[in-house]
Enzyme design. Structure first.
Site, PDB file in Angstrom:
ATOM      1  N   PRO A 185       0.827  -1.205   0.000  1.00  0.00           N
ATOM      2  CA  PRO A 185       0.000   0.000   0.000  1.00  0.00           C
ATOM      3  C   PRO A 185       0.864   1.259   0.000  1.00  0.00           C
ATOM      4  O   PRO A 185       1.659   1.480   0.908  1.00  0.00           O
ATOM      5  CB  PRO A 185      -0.798  -0.093   1.295  1.00  0.00           C
ATOM      6  CG  PRO A 185      -0.493  -1.425   1.886  1.00  0.00           C
ATOM      7  CD  PRO A 185       0.761  -1.928   1.247  1.00  0.00           C
ATOM      8  N   GLU A 186       0.722   2.052  -1.026  1.00  0.00           N
ATOM      9  CA  GLU A 186       1.334   3.375  -1.066  1.00  0.00           C
ATOM     10  C   GLU A 186       0.271   4.360  -0.591  1.00  0.00           C
ATOM     11  O   GLU A 186      -0.863   3.978  -0.288  1.00  0.00           O
ATOM     12  CB  GLU A 186       1.787   3.699  -2.493  1.00  0.00           C
ATOM     13  CG  GLU A 186       2.935   2.839  -2.990  1.00  0.00           C
ATOM     14  CD  GLU A 186       4.296   3.358  -2.529  1.00  0.00           C
ATOM     15  OE1 GLU A 186       4.388   4.518  -2.105  1.00  0.00           O
ATOM     16  OE2 GLU A 186       5.266   2.579  -2.600  1.00  0.00           O
ATOM     17  N   LYS A 199       1.483   7.509   5.241  1.00  0.00           N
ATOM     18  CA  LYS A 199       1.003   6.132   5.225  1.00  0.00           C
ATOM     19  C   LYS A 199       0.518   5.683   6.595  1.00  0.00           C
ATOM     20  O   LYS A 199       0.215   4.506   6.785  1.00  0.00           O
ATOM     21  CB  LYS A 199       2.101   5.201   4.705  1.00  0.00           C
ATOM     22  CG  LYS A 199       2.470   5.501   3.263  1.00  0.00           C
ATOM     23  CD  LYS A 199       3.575   4.605   2.779  1.00  0.00           C
ATOM     24  CE  LYS A 199       4.111   5.122   1.449  1.00  0.00           C
ATOM     25  NZ  LYS A 199       5.295   4.376   1.007  1.00  0.00           N
ATOM     26  N   HIS A 242      -3.475 -15.085   6.796  1.00  0.00           N
ATOM     27  CA  HIS A 242      -2.544 -14.133   7.406  1.00  0.00           C
ATOM     28  C   HIS A 242      -3.245 -13.175   8.361  1.00  0.00           C
ATOM     29  O   HIS A 242      -2.754 -12.070   8.609  1.00  0.00           O
ATOM     30  CB  HIS A 242      -1.781 -13.370   6.321  1.00  0.00           C
ATOM     31  CG  HIS A 242      -1.001 -14.265   5.409  1.00  0.00           C
ATOM     32  ND1 HIS A 242       0.012 -15.075   5.866  1.00  0.00           N
ATOM     33  CD2 HIS A 242      -1.104 -14.509   4.081  1.00  0.00           C
ATOM     34  CE1 HIS A 242       0.508 -15.773   4.842  1.00  0.00           C
ATOM     35  NE2 HIS A 242      -0.154 -15.449   3.759  1.00  0.00           N
ATOM     36  N   ARG A 247       3.469 -10.111   5.468  1.00  0.00           N
ATOM     37  CA  ARG A 247       4.891  -9.956   5.790  1.00  0.00           C
ATOM     38  C   ARG A 247       5.156  -9.271   7.116  1.00  0.00           C
ATOM     39  O   ARG A 247       6.310  -9.008   7.459  1.00  0.00           O
ATOM     40  CB  ARG A 247       5.602  -9.203   4.659  1.00  0.00           C
ATOM     41  CG  ARG A 247       5.536  -9.959   3.349  1.00  0.00           C
ATOM     42  CD  ARG A 247       6.467  -9.364   2.328  1.00  0.00           C
ATOM     43  NE  ARG A 247       6.021  -9.733   0.993  1.00  0.00           N
ATOM     44  CZ  ARG A 247       6.601  -9.327  -0.130  1.00  0.00           C
ATOM     45  NH1 ARG A 247       7.650  -8.526  -0.070  1.00  0.00           N
ATOM     46  NH2 ARG A 247       6.152  -9.682  -1.295  1.00  0.00           N
ATOM     47  N   ARG A 270      18.724  20.621   2.980  1.00  0.00           N
ATOM     48  CA  ARG A 270      19.346  19.345   3.328  1.00  0.00           C
ATOM     49  C   ARG A 270      20.683  19.183   2.629  1.00  0.00           C
ATOM     50  O   ARG A 270      20.891  19.726   1.554  1.00  0.00           O
ATOM     51  CB  ARG A 270      18.423  18.177   2.952  1.00  0.00           C
ATOM     52  CG  ARG A 270      17.322  17.939   3.970  1.00  0.00           C
ATOM     53  CD  ARG A 270      17.934  17.861   5.324  1.00  0.00           C
ATOM     54  NE  ARG A 270      17.020  17.395   6.336  1.00  0.00           N
ATOM     55  CZ  ARG A 270      16.770  16.124   6.576  1.00  0.00           C
ATOM     56  NH1 ARG A 270      17.294  15.190   5.852  1.00  0.00           N
ATOM     57  NH2 ARG A 270      15.964  15.788   7.547  1.00  0.00           N
ATOM     58  N   ARG A 318      18.133  -0.929  -2.099  1.00  0.00           N
ATOM     59  CA  ARG A 318      16.956  -1.126  -2.944  1.00  0.00           C
ATOM     60  C   ARG A 318      17.386  -0.862  -4.387  1.00  0.00           C
ATOM     61  O   ARG A 318      18.535  -1.047  -4.741  1.00  0.00           O
ATOM     62  CB  ARG A 318      15.839  -0.179  -2.510  1.00  0.00           C
ATOM     63  CG  ARG A 318      15.309  -0.502  -1.141  1.00  0.00           C
ATOM     64  CD  ARG A 318      14.047   0.255  -0.854  1.00  0.00           C
ATOM     65  NE  ARG A 318      13.530  -0.124   0.447  1.00  0.00           N
ATOM     66  CZ  ARG A 318      13.990   0.368   1.583  1.00  0.00           C
ATOM     67  NH1 ARG A 318      14.912   1.287   1.559  1.00  0.00           N
ATOM     68  NH2 ARG A 318      13.508  -0.054   2.728  1.00  0.00           N
TER      69      ARG A 318
END
Length: 338
Positions: free
Chosen positions: A2-3, A61, A136, A155, A211, A321
């Site tokens: 889910p984004e 999120k 699950h 997960r 930054r 990633r």
DNA sequence: ACCGGTCCCTGTTAGC
DNA sequence: TGCTAACAGGGACCGG
């Protein structure tokens, strides 16, 4: 996984399916799913039992349900983070499960049809007397109308807790859907997201530029602006024709604004596609994977032609990633990324 | 204070 | 064919 658009779809679904209901029972099947709750599983259940669900709120999120105020308990909320495979399913009395939230794990990173096993067992589920539990299922909330809210998470990166609420720093509502200017304590350091009308876009531009890091890292930093994950970062950078390895200090205001606009745009489009026919069973699952199948320009598209110029999409390692870019539309900075 | 690296967990898939 | 290793993901946490 889910984004932000999927989480918003969930929030909307919760708002229409469980608000006003009272929790009459809590079953924690996997302690790990409530590991962030200070008092442990027993306290988690105790704090929720008898409480009414008053509002469904989202920031980035993070998702939470405000609980009714009253004597004997604090000002708190049921906080959820779906992680990468979390689902919230409402199982109504006498109906098959309603899919409130997308979607079998991994649909987005491995585009393809919905898992033929994962979902149909929900369809086949009989009534309340003999519910077939999702394999699950981690936590179940029994509600006062005989329905249940199931937290399903393959997960187990997702988690639930019941933290106290704190006032927002800017006095604006805590997030989308919030009637009050409060946020759960663990969310206090999470910035507002691009769909939040109270977000100060200009301040985010300045914060990014101040930054000392690379652009993609800044986009993923949830304390600057929340809700942008690896997929949307890559898609937004591609739309803005910027390379994520650009040092933030070298960026013009207009460039930062452009990539933020692009991120908001991608999310809005995904939300529009995934959220339209929410109530139909599995639409989220199909809709979400359909959206990503058709609409991802670069993410996961290594070797396939850039939709703009046809150059093969390139994949690079990034923070354990991957990053996907069009080497032509998104030129790398002169100094190679650190 | 800021920034980057590591770890948490599980199911699928690639590779030997 | 059967095993192991790599991989996906967000964010808390830690060390420099």
């Amino acid at each position: 996984m889910p984004e932000l658009p999927e989480v918003e779809t969930v929030r909307d679904g919760l708002a229409r399916h469980v608000l006003g209901r009272t929790v009459v029972g809590v079953e924690v099947r996997r302690d790990y799913s409530v590991r962030r709750h200070d008092g442990g599983p027993v306290d988690f259940a105790a704090r929720l039992t008898g409480r009414r669900l008053e509002a469904a709120v989202r920031r980035g999120k993070f998702l939470w349900l405000l609980l009714d105020a009253g004597p004997g308990h604090g000002d708190d909320a049921l906080l959820a983070h779906l992680g990468m495979s979390g689902q919230l399913l409402v199982r109504g009395p006498g109906r098959p499960a309603t899919v409130v939230v997308t979607g079998p794990a991994g649909r987005l990173d491995r585009p393809g049809p919905p898992d033929p096993v994962d979902v149909p067992d929900l369809v086949a589920a009989p009534g309340p007397e003999g519910w077939v539990d999702h394999p699950h299922l981690r936590v179940r909330f029994a509600l006062d109308d005989g329905s249940a809210l199931d937290f399903v998470d393959q997960r187990t990166f997702g988690h639930l807790s019941v933290p106290d609420l704190l006032p927002t720093a800017d006095g604006a509502p805590g997030g989308l859907g919030s009637p009050r200017a409060v946020v759960p304590a663990p969310v206090a350091h999470i910035a507002r997201d691009l769909l939040d009308p109270a977000l100060d876009r200009a301040a985010v531009v300045d914060a990014v530029r101040s930054r000392r890091t690379e652009l993609k890292r800044a986009l993923l930093d949830q304390t600057l602006v929340s809700g942008i994950g690896n997929i949307y970062a890559d898609e937004a950078l591609w739309r803005a024709r910027l390379h994520g390895g650009r040092p933030t200090a070298t960026l013009r205001r207009a460039e930062v604004a452009r990539v933020l606009d692009a991120a908001a745009e991608v999310m809005s489009e995904a939300l529009a596609q995934g959220g339209t026919s929410f109530d139909a069973l599995y639409v989220d699952v199909n809709g979400a994977s359909g959206y990503f199948d058709r609409s991802l320009a670069v993410y996961g598209q290594e070797g396939r032609p850039c939709p703009r110029c046809g150059t093969p999409v390139r994949r690079d390692a990034f923070a354990n990633r991957s990053s996907f870019t069009c080497p032509r539309c998104q030129p790398r900075p002169r100094r190679p990324r650190a």
